[in-house]
Design a protein around this motif. Structure first.
Motif, PDB file in Angstrom:
ATOM      1  N   LYS A  70      -5.926   5.152  -4.839  1.00 44.70           N
ATOM      2  CA  LYS A  70      -6.556   5.247  -6.159  1.00 44.70           C
ATOM      3  C   LYS A  70      -5.801   6.224  -7.056  1.00 44.70           C
ATOM      4  CE  LYS A  70     -11.251   5.005  -7.808  1.00 44.70           C
ATOM      5  NZ  LYS A  70     -12.636   5.353  -7.637  1.00 44.70           N
ATOM      6  N   GLY A  71      -5.244   7.268  -6.450  1.00 43.09           N
ATOM      7  CA  GLY A  71      -4.547   8.319  -7.207  1.00 43.09           C
ATOM      8  C   GLY A  71      -3.155   7.932  -7.683  1.00 43.09           C
ATOM      9  N   LEU A  72      -2.640   6.789  -7.200  1.00 45.21           N
ATOM     10  CA  LEU A  72      -1.316   6.356  -7.659  1.00 45.21           C
ATOM     11  C   LEU A  72      -1.396   6.030  -9.151  1.00 45.21           C
ATOM     12  CD1 LEU A  72      -0.365   3.937  -4.730  1.00 45.21           C
ATOM     13  CD2 LEU A  72       0.791   6.092  -5.278  1.00 45.21           C
ATOM     14  N   PRO A  73      -0.379   6.414  -9.918  1.00 37.50           N
ATOM     15  CA  PRO A  73      -0.433   6.129 -11.356  1.00 37.50           C
ATOM     16  C   PRO A  73      -0.516   4.623 -11.616  1.00 37.50           C
ATOM     17  CG  PRO A  73       1.519   7.450 -10.789  1.00 37.50           C
ATOM     18  CD  PRO A  73       0.861   7.072  -9.511  1.00 37.50           C
ATOM     19  N   ALA A  74      -1.203   4.249 -12.703  1.00 29.77           N
ATOM     20  CA  ALA A  74      -1.307   2.836 -13.081  1.00 29.77           C
ATOM     21  C   ALA A  74       0.100   2.263 -13.234  1.00 29.77           C
ATOM     22  CB  ALA A  74      -2.082   2.714 -14.383  1.00 29.77           C
ATOM     23  N   LYS A  75       0.341   1.135 -12.583  1.00 28.02           N
ATOM     24  CA  LYS A  75       1.658   0.456 -12.604  1.00 28.02           C
ATOM     25  C   LYS A  75       2.774   1.356 -12.079  1.00 28.02           C
ATOM     26  CE  LYS A  75      -0.216  -3.247 -13.971  1.00 28.02           C
ATOM     27  NZ  LYS A  75      -0.475  -4.234 -12.926  1.00 28.02           N
ATOM     28  N   GLY A  76       2.388   2.408 -11.348  1.00 31.09           N
ATOM     29  CA  GLY A  76       3.368   3.359 -10.817  1.00 31.09           C
ATOM     30  C   GLY A  76       4.286   2.755  -9.768  1.00 31.09           C
ATOM     31  N   LEU A  77       3.916   1.603  -9.236  1.00 30.90           N
ATOM     32  CA  LEU A  77       4.740   1.000  -8.179  1.00 30.90           C
ATOM     33  C   LEU A  77       5.606  -0.155  -8.697  1.00 30.90           C
ATOM     34  CD1 LEU A  77       2.188   1.009  -5.210  1.00 30.90           C
ATOM     35  CD2 LEU A  77       3.969   2.679  -5.751  1.00 30.90           C
ATOM     36  N   LYS A  78       5.826  -0.161  -9.982  1.00 37.41           N
ATOM     37  CA  LYS A  78       6.676  -1.206 -10.558  1.00 37.41           C
ATOM     38  C   LYS A  78       8.072  -1.111  -9.932  1.00 37.41           C
ATOM     39  CE  LYS A  78       6.634  -3.221 -15.187  1.00 37.41           C
ATOM     40  NZ  LYS A  78       7.439  -4.286 -14.957  1.00 37.41           N
ATOM     41  N   GLY A  79       8.576  -2.252  -9.460  1.00 39.46           N
ATOM     42  CA  GLY A  79       9.915  -2.267  -8.846  1.00 39.46           C
ATOM     43  C   GLY A  79       9.917  -1.826  -7.392  1.00 39.46           C
ATOM     44  N   VAL A  80       8.745  -1.512  -6.843  1.00 35.59           N
ATOM     45  CA  VAL A  80       8.650  -1.079  -5.444  1.00 35.59           C
ATOM     46  C   VAL A  80       8.097  -2.231  -4.594  1.00 35.59           C
ATOM     47  CG1 VAL A  80       7.610   0.603  -3.857  1.00 35.59           C
ATOM     48  CG2 VAL A  80       8.224   1.289  -6.188  1.00 35.59           C
ATOM     49  N   ARG A  81       8.756  -2.497  -3.461  1.00 35.64           N
ATOM     50  CA  ARG A  81       8.230  -3.498  -2.529  1.00 35.64           C
ATOM     51  C   ARG A  81       7.180  -2.801  -1.664  1.00 35.64           C
ATOM     52  NH1 ARG A  81      12.051  -4.728   0.967  1.00 35.64           N
ATOM     53  NH2 ARG A  81      11.368  -6.842   1.380  1.00 35.64           N
ATOM     54  N   VAL A  82       6.068  -3.472  -1.438  1.00 33.86           N
ATOM     55  CA  VAL A  82       4.937  -2.822  -0.764  1.00 33.86           C
ATOM     56  C   VAL A  82       4.415  -3.679   0.391  1.00 33.86           C
ATOM     57  CG1 VAL A  82       4.205  -1.558  -2.836  1.00 33.86           C
ATOM     58  CG2 VAL A  82       3.284  -3.844  -2.414  1.00 33.86           C
ATOM     59  N   ALA A  83       3.780  -3.008   1.349  1.00 30.86           N
ATOM     60  CA  ALA A  83       3.156  -3.718   2.468  1.00 30.86           C
ATOM     61  C   ALA A  83       2.025  -2.873   3.026  1.00 30.86           C
ATOM     62  CB  ALA A  83       4.197  -4.003   3.559  1.00 30.86           C
ATOM     63  N   GLY A  84       0.929  -3.523   3.413  1.00 35.33           N
ATOM     64  CA  GLY A  84      -0.212  -2.816   3.991  1.00 35.33           C
ATOM     65  C   GLY A  84      -0.483  -3.277   5.421  1.00 35.33           C
ATOM     66  N   PHE A  85      -0.861  -2.309   6.252  1.00 41.53           N
ATOM     67  CA  PHE A  85      -1.274  -2.681   7.614  1.00 41.53           C
ATOM     68  C   PHE A  85      -2.496  -1.860   8.008  1.00 41.53           C
ATOM     69  CE2 PHE A  85      -0.115   0.873  10.396  1.00 41.53           C
ATOM     70  CZ  PHE A  85       0.801   1.572   9.633  1.00 41.53           C
ATOM     71  N   ASP A  86      -3.163  -2.314   9.066  1.00 38.52           N
ATOM     72  CA  ASP A  86      -4.281  -1.541   9.604  1.00 38.52           C
ATOM     73  C   ASP A  86      -4.263  -1.596  11.114  1.00 38.52           C
ATOM     74  OD1 ASP A  86      -5.888  -3.778  10.742  1.00 38.52           O
ATOM     75  OD2 ASP A  86      -6.323  -4.308   8.653  1.00 38.52           O
ATOM     76  N   THR A  87      -5.083  -0.738  11.704  1.00 37.10           N
ATOM     77  CA  THR A  87      -5.465  -0.931  13.097  1.00 37.10           C
ATOM     78  C   THR A  87      -6.940  -1.289  13.068  1.00 37.10           C
ATOM     79  OG1 THR A  87      -5.881   1.431  13.377  1.00 37.10           O
ATOM     80  CG2 THR A  87      -3.718   0.614  14.052  1.00 37.10           C
ATOM     81  N   ARG A  88      -7.374  -1.995  14.078  1.00 32.40           N
ATOM     82  CA  ARG A  88      -8.727  -2.578  14.067  1.00 32.40           C
ATOM     83  C   ARG A  88      -9.216  -2.798  15.495  1.00 32.40           C
ATOM     84  NH1 ARG A  88      -7.076  -8.350  11.450  1.00 32.40           N
ATOM     85  NH2 ARG A  88      -6.244  -6.986   9.840  1.00 32.40           N
ATOM     86  N   GLY A  89     -10.509  -3.011  15.619  1.00 31.54           N
ATOM     87  CA  GLY A  89     -11.107  -3.267  16.921  1.00 31.54           C
ATOM     88  C   GLY A  89     -10.693  -4.630  17.466  1.00 31.54           C
ATOM     89  N   ASP A  90     -10.906  -4.792  18.763  1.00 31.74           N
ATOM     90  CA  ASP A  90     -10.517  -6.030  19.438  1.00 31.74           C
ATOM     91  C   ASP A  90     -11.657  -7.047  19.333  1.00 31.74           C
ATOM     92  OD1 ASP A  90      -9.533  -8.000  20.991  1.00 31.74           O
ATOM     93  OD2 ASP A  90      -9.246  -6.764  22.784  1.00 31.74           O
TER      94      ASP A  90
END
Ligand SMILES: Cc1cc2nc3c(=O)[nH]c(=O)nc-3n(C[C@H](O)[C@H](O)[C@H](O)COP(=O)(O)O)c2cc1C
Length: 166
Positions: A70-90
């Motif tokens: 939430k704290g990342l500046p608006a459009k602050g990731l322009k030109g940045v490649r991004v990926a999200g991951f998690d760990t989770r229950g089985d």
């Protein structure tokens, strides 16, 4: 390539996945793997690949990861490649059909992480991915660290930049 891997962890499993992803990315350039508690805004300078990982808590990222995103500046990731991951229950261990349907509906942390990164202007490099822990405190299910390495190598492989130029 300059990559930053930000993660949160309570029991250490997400940290292990983050480190494995960092090691898999390392041959492609400079990589920093940072606990969200130690993350500083200036660490984003020059980063062209941002990977964010969180334990799934109540189908969402942890409060620390949500706050950081939430704290990342608006459009602050322009030109940045991004990926999200998690760990989770089985989920294969869950016998209640109700819980399975509910979890299927509510999902896991990686999806909202990826969506938030994109909303901040990032270009999703690879679809969100989850890695399974056997019990709430772990360990990671067998083969998950290897799967994390493969996932990270796919990010690197899909950069579109010729090998020599990375
Ligand atoms: C408060 C809390 C809520 C959780 N909620 C979920 C959930 O909604 N779905 C799920 O698959 N796992 C859930 N889990 C299991 C976590 O995903 C698991 O503890 C985490 O992947 C372990 O990562 P860590 O070792 O990095 O802390 C929850 C765990 C805790 C402690």
């Amino acid at each position: 390539m300059q990559a930053l891997v930000i993660y949160d962890t309570k029991f250490g499993n997400t940290e292990k996945v983050a480190q494995a992803i960092g090691e898999a990315l390392a041959p492609q350039g400079q990589v920093a793997v940072v606990n969200v508690a130690d993350a500083r805004p200036e660490q984003l300078a020059g980063v062209d690949l941002l990977v964010v990982g969180s334990p799934t808590w109540g189908s969402r990222p942890t409060p620390a990861i949500s706050k950081w995103l939430k704290g990342l500046p608006a459009k602050g990731l322009k030109g940045v490649r991004v990926a999200g991951f998690d760990t989770r229950g089985d989920m294969s261990q869950v016998t209640s059909r109700f819980v399975t349907v509910l979890v299927g509906f509510l999902g896991f942390a990686a999806d909202p992480i990826s969506a938030r990164l994109e909303k901040k202007g990032g270009t999703v490099a690879i679809g969100p991915e989850g890695f399974v822990v056997v019990d709430r405190e772990g360990p990671l299910k067998e083969g998950e660290l290897e799967r994390a390495v493969e996932w990270a190598k796919r990010i690197a492989g899909e950069s579109g930049v010729p090998e020599g130029a990375r």
